[in-house]
Every structure is written in structure tokens, then in C-alpha cells.
Design an enzyme around this catalytic site. Structure first.
Site, PDB file in Angstrom:
ATOM      1  N   ARG A 253     -40.648 -14.425  12.725  1.00 32.44           N
ATOM      2  CA  ARG A 253     -39.695 -13.328  12.949  1.00 32.44           C
ATOM      3  C   ARG A 253     -39.965 -12.560  14.242  1.00 32.44           C
ATOM      4  NH1 ARG A 253     -38.823 -10.945   6.762  1.00 32.44           N
ATOM      5  NH2 ARG A 253     -38.106 -12.929   5.881  1.00 32.44           N
TER       6      ARG A 253
ATOM      7  N   LYS B 214     -32.058 -13.535  28.015  1.00 31.03           N
ATOM      8  CA  LYS B 214     -31.235 -14.527  27.314  1.00 31.03           C
ATOM      9  C   LYS B 214     -32.066 -15.772  27.041  1.00 31.03           C
ATOM     10  CE  LYS B 214     -26.539 -13.459  28.872  1.00 31.03           C
ATOM     11  NZ  LYS B 214     -25.352 -14.008  29.566  1.00 31.03           N
TER      12      LYS B 214
ATOM     13  N   GLU C 119     -27.314 -19.899  42.345  1.00 33.55           N
ATOM     14  CA  GLU C 119     -27.393 -18.609  41.652  1.00 33.55           C
ATOM     15  C   GLU C 119     -27.583 -17.461  42.644  1.00 33.55           C
ATOM     16  OE1 GLU C 119     -26.628 -18.138  38.677  1.00 33.55           O
ATOM     17  OE2 GLU C 119     -27.008 -19.972  37.543  1.00 33.55           O
TER      18      GLU C 119
ATOM     19  N   LYS D  48     -30.337  -8.512  39.811  1.00 36.23           N
ATOM     20  CA  LYS D  48     -29.963  -8.905  38.456  1.00 36.23           C
ATOM     21  C   LYS D  48     -30.477  -7.915  37.416  1.00 36.23           C
ATOM     22  CE  LYS D  48     -29.908 -12.477  34.950  1.00 36.23           C
ATOM     23  NZ  LYS D  48     -29.994 -13.905  34.605  1.00 36.23           N
TER      24      LYS D  48
ATOM     25  N   GLU E 153     -24.787  -7.452  27.324  1.00 36.95           N
ATOM     26  CA  GLU E 153     -23.583  -8.052  27.896  1.00 36.95           C
ATOM     27  C   GLU E 153     -22.298  -7.534  27.257  1.00 36.95           C
ATOM     28  OE1 GLU E 153     -23.476 -12.306  29.842  1.00 36.95           O
ATOM     29  OE2 GLU E 153     -22.699 -12.451  27.803  1.00 36.95           O
TER      30      GLU E 153
ATOM     31  N   ARG F 235     -22.620  -6.696  32.675  1.00 39.77           N
ATOM     32  CA  ARG F 235     -23.476  -7.877  32.735  1.00 39.77           C
ATOM     33  C   ARG F 235     -22.641  -9.158  32.740  1.00 39.77           C
ATOM     34  NH1 ARG F 235     -29.000  -9.418  29.299  1.00 39.77           N
ATOM     35  NH2 ARG F 235     -29.352 -11.373  30.428  1.00 39.77           N
TER      36      ARG F 235
ATOM     37  N   ASN G  74     -21.818 -13.824  35.103  1.00 36.60           N
ATOM     38  CA  ASN G  74     -21.291 -15.127  34.691  1.00 36.60           C
ATOM     39  C   ASN G  74     -20.282 -15.690  35.684  1.00 36.60           C
ATOM     40  OD1 ASN G  74     -22.444 -15.746  31.926  1.00 36.60           O
ATOM     41  ND2 ASN G  74     -21.651 -13.687  31.564  1.00 36.60           N
TER      42      ASN G  74
ATOM     43  N   HIS H 212     -19.680 -19.409  35.992  1.00 40.76           N
ATOM     44  CA  HIS H 212     -20.294 -20.073  34.842  1.00 40.76           C
ATOM     45  C   HIS H 212     -19.292 -20.463  33.755  1.00 40.76           C
ATOM     46  CE1 HIS H 212     -23.890 -18.698  36.809  1.00 40.76           C
ATOM     47  NE2 HIS H 212     -24.659 -19.218  35.885  1.00 40.76           N
TER      48      HIS H 212
ATOM     49  N   HIS I  30     -20.112 -24.083  33.285  1.00 37.46           N
ATOM     50  CA  HIS I  30     -20.813 -24.622  32.123  1.00 37.46           C
ATOM     51  C   HIS I  30     -20.068 -25.810  31.522  1.00 37.46           C
ATOM     52  CE1 HIS I  30     -23.467 -20.911  31.011  1.00 37.46           C
ATOM     53  NE2 HIS I  30     -24.053 -21.712  31.884  1.00 37.46           N
TER      54      HIS I  30
ATOM     55  N   HIS J 257     -27.092 -27.857  36.622  1.00 34.07           N
ATOM     56  CA  HIS J 257     -26.523 -26.530  36.419  1.00 34.07           C
ATOM     57  C   HIS J 257     -26.060 -25.889  37.728  1.00 34.07           C
ATOM     58  CE1 HIS J 257     -25.942 -22.571  34.625  1.00 34.07           C
ATOM     59  NE2 HIS J 257     -26.697 -22.061  35.590  1.00 34.07           N
TER      60      HIS J 257
END
Length: 343
Positions: free
Chosen positions: A108, A130, A172, A214, A224, A228, A232, A235, A239, A249
């Protein structure tokens, strides 16, 4: 080694700039720490892993799946890792995505840190909390947002990086410049990859600039909900192209940025598409690819920015300034089909 503390939500992330891998033992107790890395990184830096308990996985995006997670948890159980264990992801974005996700669910939640070994990971993937895995062709569909305890940056690790991975990292960096830093884009337009490879100080400053850019965004919107989402840019379509066309990527994000910029021309009046394509080309990044619009659209349907029958799409108003605009799925489908016909 220079220390910088970032506070994100209720968590503290310590970033170590200008560090070396050997300083890792100042941050982690070898008796309770376990490193996760991949075979490529282990092969390139084998001596650095001596005396560290290490879990080694196969390299590549295809390893971001439940089988890999099960393997790592089996290994952790074999080590009798308890809640005092510190997981350390040493590698590219795949390794750190997996490490953070395992750490967020094992018992956990246990502590974790990162030592990124790719440019893309130093400037983007390791930052912001993330973590996750893919589900079939759906990228990062399963995951968490949990911050690492620390990130140690050792730019000397980049010396073994293949040229294509330098190119992926600059995708990026160019993305960050497009959405938040026009001055950085202008600087990038006057240079090439070899300039940064030859100048450690110049490279270190570029990495630092992207880290601060960032994390400033992430600090304001860690989960997000708002701005935020701007990170993307490129992306959403990128993606889908990455998985449907099976390309790296960074290359997919570059193509995704061009297509998002084309949509921006029609939606916001953006008028610097050719400049974007020129900068991308200067860093050996593709600006187009043949793709099947129907296959890309099917993957887009489960994009995390979808809200009902719309997707919150990231567009450019001008270089250095982006916005979020809801676009109907049917309209996006039409865009994709028109782009497919252009190729």
C-alpha cells in the site's frame, strides 16, 4: 552535487543536480534499498550496481504490463522487502514509470526515488509523479500520481545513450518550449544535438531549465485538473501513433506536435507551423508518418483527457503559449482522416 527541494501537493521531492551515481549511497541505505533497472542499463553501467540489490527487467515499452509488475513484486517478496524498503528506478522512462507504480501499490505504498539515465527521462518522464503501465495498446491506462522522494541527475550517464535516444529527449524539450518558453525555442533553433553533447555545462543548464519549467506547472496543478494538461501537447495524437505505428515515444510526440499545430492553425490562427517543423527537423525528429486514421481514432477514445464526447485538446496560440480547447470526437475524427489523405 546541488540540492533543490520542490513541494508538490503534500509531498517533498529533492532534486540533486550535477550529481554522480556514486553519491547514491549517501541517499539510500543499501541494506533496505532495492534498485530496479533494465538489461541495457545494467550492461552499460554494470560496475555501478555492485553491492546493490537489483531487480533487472527486459528493456522497452512492451514491458509496461501486469506481467512485469507481478515479476517485480515476486522479487520483492523474495527479498522480504518490508515497508521500510526504498525502491530506486535507474533507467529510462519505462523503468521509472514501473518503479513508481510498484512502489505506490506494494504494501500500500513504499518510498521510491529515481536515477534517470536518458535525456527524455531527465527532462520529462521522471518528473511530476505520474507512474503507470499500459493496457494492451492503451498507453498509461493504469497508474498513479505519487511523487518520488528524490531524483538524482548524473549527466555522465548520457554518454552511453544511442543517438536516437538523444533525439527522443529533445522532442520533450521542444514541447516544453512550444507551450511555455519561446526564448528556449529560439535558442534551440540556433543549435543542434551535437552542441549539447559537446558541452556538459550547456547540457546541464538545458536540463535544469526544463526541470524547473515542468515542476513549476506540476506544483500548481499536481493532479492534472487544469494547466498541467498543457504538458500533453503533442501527446494526444502522439500516444495513439506511438502504439498504432510502433515507433519510439519521442518520435511519436514530434509527429503529434505537428498535427496538433495543424489543428491550431484552423482553431486558433496559429501561424508558426513551418518554424516548428524546422526546429524538429534540426533535431532529427520526424514531422510526418503514414498512419491509419481509424486505428489512431480508436486509441484516442480512451485518452485520459476525454470528457464525454469531447477531448480537451492542447493547441498553440503562438510559440510559448498554449491553451486547452474541447474538441468534439467527430471533429477530431475528421481532422485525422484529412491528415491521412495528405500523406
Amino acid at each position: 552535487m546541488e540540492l533543490k527541494v520542490f513541494r508538490i501537493a503534500q509531498q517533498q521531492v529533492v532534486y540533486y543536480f550535477d550529481a554522480v551515481f556514486a553519491e547514491l549511497d549517501q541517499l539510500a541505505d543499501k541494506s533496505t534499498a532495492i534498485i530496479i533497472t533494465d538489461k541495457n542499463v545494467l550492461h552499460a553501467h554494470k560496475s555501478k550496481f555492485e553491492d546493490w540489490r537489483t531487480i533487472v527487467i527486459e528493456p522497452g515499452e512492451q514491458q509496461k504490463n501486469f506481467d512485469t509488475i507481478k515479476y517485480i513484486i515476486d522479487m520483492l517478496a523474495g527479498y522480504e522487502a518490508d515497508r521500510n524498503c526504498l525502491l530506486i528506478g535507474v533507467g529510462g522512462g519505462v523503468v521509472t514509470d514501473i518503479t513508481g507504480f510498484v512502489a505506490s501499490i506494494y504494501m500500500r505504498g513504499i518510498r521510491f526515488g529515481f536515477v534517470p539515465t536518458s535525456l527524455l527521462n531527465m527532462v520529462d518522464a521522471s518528473l511530476g509523479g505520474k507512474n503507470g503501465i499500459d493496457f494492451g495498446l492503451y498507453k498509461n491506462l493504469v497508474g498513479s500520481i505519487t511523487q518520488p522522494e528524490f531524483i538524482l541527475q548524473d549527466v555522465s550517464l548520457l554518454t552511453t545513450l544511442p543517438e536516437t535516444e538523444w533525439e527522443n529527449g529533445f522532442a520533450e524539450i521542444i514541447k516544453h518550449a512550444c507551450i511555455k518558453d519561446k526564448a528556449m525555442l529560439e535558442d534551440l533553433s540556433r543549435r543542434k544535438i551535437k552542441d549539447f553533447q559537446a558541452n556538459k555545462a550547456l547540457l546541464g543548464e538545458l536540463i535544469r531549465r526544463n526541470v524547473f519549467l515542468k515542476l513549476k506547472v506540476v506544483q500548481k496543478d499536481p493532479f492534472e485538473a487544469r494547466d498541467r494538461k498543457l504538458l500533453n501537447f503533442g501527446h494526444t495524437i502522439g500516444h495513439a501513433i506511438e502504439n498504432s505505428c510502433a515507433i519510439p515515444h519521442g518520435k511519436a510526440v514530434a509527429i503529434g506536435m505537428v498535427l496538433a499545430a495543424k489543428i491550431s492553425v484552423r482553431e486558433t490562427g496559429f501561424d508558426e507551423l513551418e518554424k516548428l517543423k524546422t526546429v524538429l527537423s534540426n533535431y532529427n525528429l520526424p514531422v510526418s508518418i503514414k498512419f491509419q486514421a481509424s486505428a489512431v481514432f480508436e486509441l484516442l477514445k480512451l485518452d485520459k483527457k476525454r470528457a464525454g464526447e469531447q477531448i480537451n485538446f492542447i493547441l498553440l496560440q503562438k510559440m510559448g503559449k498554449a491553451l486547452i480547447k474541447p474538441i468534439d470526437l467527430t471533429e477530431l475524427q475528421q481532422y485525422l482522416h484529412s491528415f491521412e489523405k495528405e500523406l
